[in-house]
Design an enzyme around this catalytic site. Structure first.
Site, PDB file in Angstrom:
ATOM      1  N   HIS A 152       7.995  -3.512  -3.366  1.00 32.77           N
ATOM      2  CA  HIS A 152       7.721  -2.336  -4.280  1.00 32.77           C
ATOM      3  C   HIS A 152       8.695  -1.343  -4.198  1.00 32.77           C
ATOM      4  O   HIS A 152       9.329  -1.050  -5.189  1.00 32.77           O
ATOM      5  CB  HIS A 152       6.215  -1.719  -4.044  1.00 32.77           C
ATOM      6  CG  HIS A 152       5.088  -2.860  -4.087  1.00 32.77           C
ATOM      7  ND1 HIS A 152       4.655  -3.408  -5.069  1.00 32.77           N
ATOM      8  CD2 HIS A 152       4.448  -3.249  -2.962  1.00 32.77           C
ATOM      9  CE1 HIS A 152       3.704  -4.490  -4.875  1.00 32.77           C
ATOM     10  NE2 HIS A 152       3.461  -4.264  -3.557  1.00 32.77           N
TER      11      HIS A 152
HETATM   12  O1  RIB Z   1       0.899  -0.437  -3.972  1.00 31.68           O
HETATM   13  C1  RIB Z   1       2.123  -0.434  -3.594  1.00 31.68           C
HETATM   14  C2  RIB Z   1       2.384   0.940  -2.917  1.00 31.68           C
HETATM   15  O2  RIB Z   1       1.655   1.220  -2.169  1.00 31.68           O
HETATM   16  C3  RIB Z   1       3.937   0.777  -2.151  1.00 31.68           C
HETATM   17  O3  RIB Z   1       4.586   2.012  -2.109  1.00 31.68           O
HETATM   18  C4  RIB Z   1       3.128   0.421  -0.790  1.00 31.68           C
HETATM   19  O4  RIB Z   1       4.168   1.103   0.215  1.00 31.68           O
HETATM   20  C5  RIB Z   1       1.814   1.572  -0.776  1.00 31.68           C
HETATM   21  O5  RIB Z   1       2.102   2.575  -0.606  1.00 31.68           O
END
Ligand code: RIB
Ligand code: CA
Length: 345
Positions: free
Chosen positions: A268
């Site tokens: 992500h």
């Molecule tokens: O939902 C994914 C996010 O939540 C990413 O940034 C992961 O590192 C967590 O922080």
């Protein structure tokens, strides 16, 4: 690339994929990382600070100030995600305790200082809960106009959540801060935040094969990772950074496998870092965005009003399409080259 380095400020809850976002920026010649805000999320804020300082030290970077943010979200008690990111936030990787120090000012002030030091030029990236960005906006409501760009990894648009059936982690940890951040932008600001939700970032799936390409790009020895390996098997990669990234990613692979998603890991946060430097990597659409704060079942849900039912102007650009191969080519070439120059063996 014009050769002019772009000032970037990164707000993270390091975390495995936050660490991957950091090394992406370290390996991006056009990025001048001017500060890191540590936000409580995947692990408590002091552990996030240790992870940020230790990763900078491992990578030989000495000129990036790291600030500590709030211990807790704006209103709701802190929840952490050691089941996803490991007991210390970097999967199975354990970094030596850092020997460097945090800034004397906190993360909210760090946002404000960075924005005033680079008025109209600073690119902000938030890959954790938005607690400290919200506190910075409270301290300085002119912040949106001082930023050149803001990229947020958060939310899930017309897509299921990963923390509740409808809420994504970063927003779910601190829904009030997300609501305050989204409310601070409108068409008067001159730019809208680019918001990358799970609907987009779950297209970016790191696999053992791609991790092998990264190791090879770093000139590192490596052994193909597999779901059949012993859980927690330590990396034997010859490159010091690849070793850490493999140990971190193995925990993330194991977590996604246990969730039934396959022996892979959604990157992500590195996507947010890549988009911060090149918005052309994704296609995005403007929409009014809101955050559910009071729903019994839906608290933390992010809603895009595509049909303009609310009669409000758009306050966000929502990422709707990405080419994963293009992202991984760029990620592997940049992080691979960065890791390679670290290897003095
Ligand atoms: O939902 C994914 C996010 O939540 C990413 O940034 C992961 O590192 C967590 O922080
Ligand atoms: Ca994160």
């Amino acid at each position: 690339m014009t050769g002019v380095r772009q000032p970037v400020f990164l707000d993270v809850d390091t975390g495995v994929d936050d660490a991957m976002a950091l090394v992406y920026l370290f390996g991006s010649a056009e990025a001048e990382l001017v500060g890191i805000a540590s936000t409580a999320g995947n692990v408590p804020v002091r552990q996030v600070c240790r992870n940020n300082l230790a990763l900078l030290e491992l990578c030989g970077i000495t000129d990036v100030p790291v600030s500590m943010g709030s211990e807790n979200p704006l209103q709701t008690p802190l929840r952490t995600a050691e089941d996803t990111h490991g007991p210390y936030g970097l999967g199975h990787a354990r970094l030596p305790a850092p020997t460097t120090s945090l800034t004397p000012y906190d993360a909210a002030e760090a946002w404000v200082r960075a924005a005033h030091a680079h008025p109209g030029e600073l690119i902000g990236v938030a890959t954790g809960p938005l607690t400290n960005l919200a506190l910075a906006l409270r301290a300085d409501p002119t912040l949106p106009r001082l930023l050149r760009r803001l990229v947020i990894m958060g939310g899930a648009f017309d897509y299921r959540g990963n923390t509740t059936p409808v809420a994504e982690w970063n927003v779910s940890v601190d829904p009030e801060s997300a609501a305050e951040v989204f409310a601070a932008w409108d068409s008067e600001v001159g730019h809208l935040p680019i918001v990358l939700g799970l609907n987009l970032t779950e297209n970016i799936a790191m696999t053992p094969q791609l991790l092998g390409r990264l190791a090879a790009a770093a000139g590192s020895s490596w052994t193909p990772m597999s779901v059949d390996d012993d859980r927690g098997a330590a990396s034997a990669a010859s490159n010091p950074l690849i070793r850490v990234l493999e140990d971190a990613m193995r925990f993330y692979f194991e977590f996604h496998h246990d969730q039934g998603e396959g022996y892979l890991a959604h990157l992500h946060d590195p996507l947010a870092a890549a988009v911060a430097l090149d918005t052309g990597l994704v296609r995005s659409r403007p929409a009014p965005v809101g955050v559910e704060l009071t729903g019994t079942l839906t608290r933390g849900m992010t809603i895009a009003d595509w049909s303009r039912r609310w009669g409000r102007e758009p306050n966000a650009l929502i990422g709707v399409d990405v080419d994963p191969a293009a992202f991984f080519d760029r990620f592997i070439s940049r992080v691979g080259a960065f890791a390679k120059q670290l290897d003095h063996s």
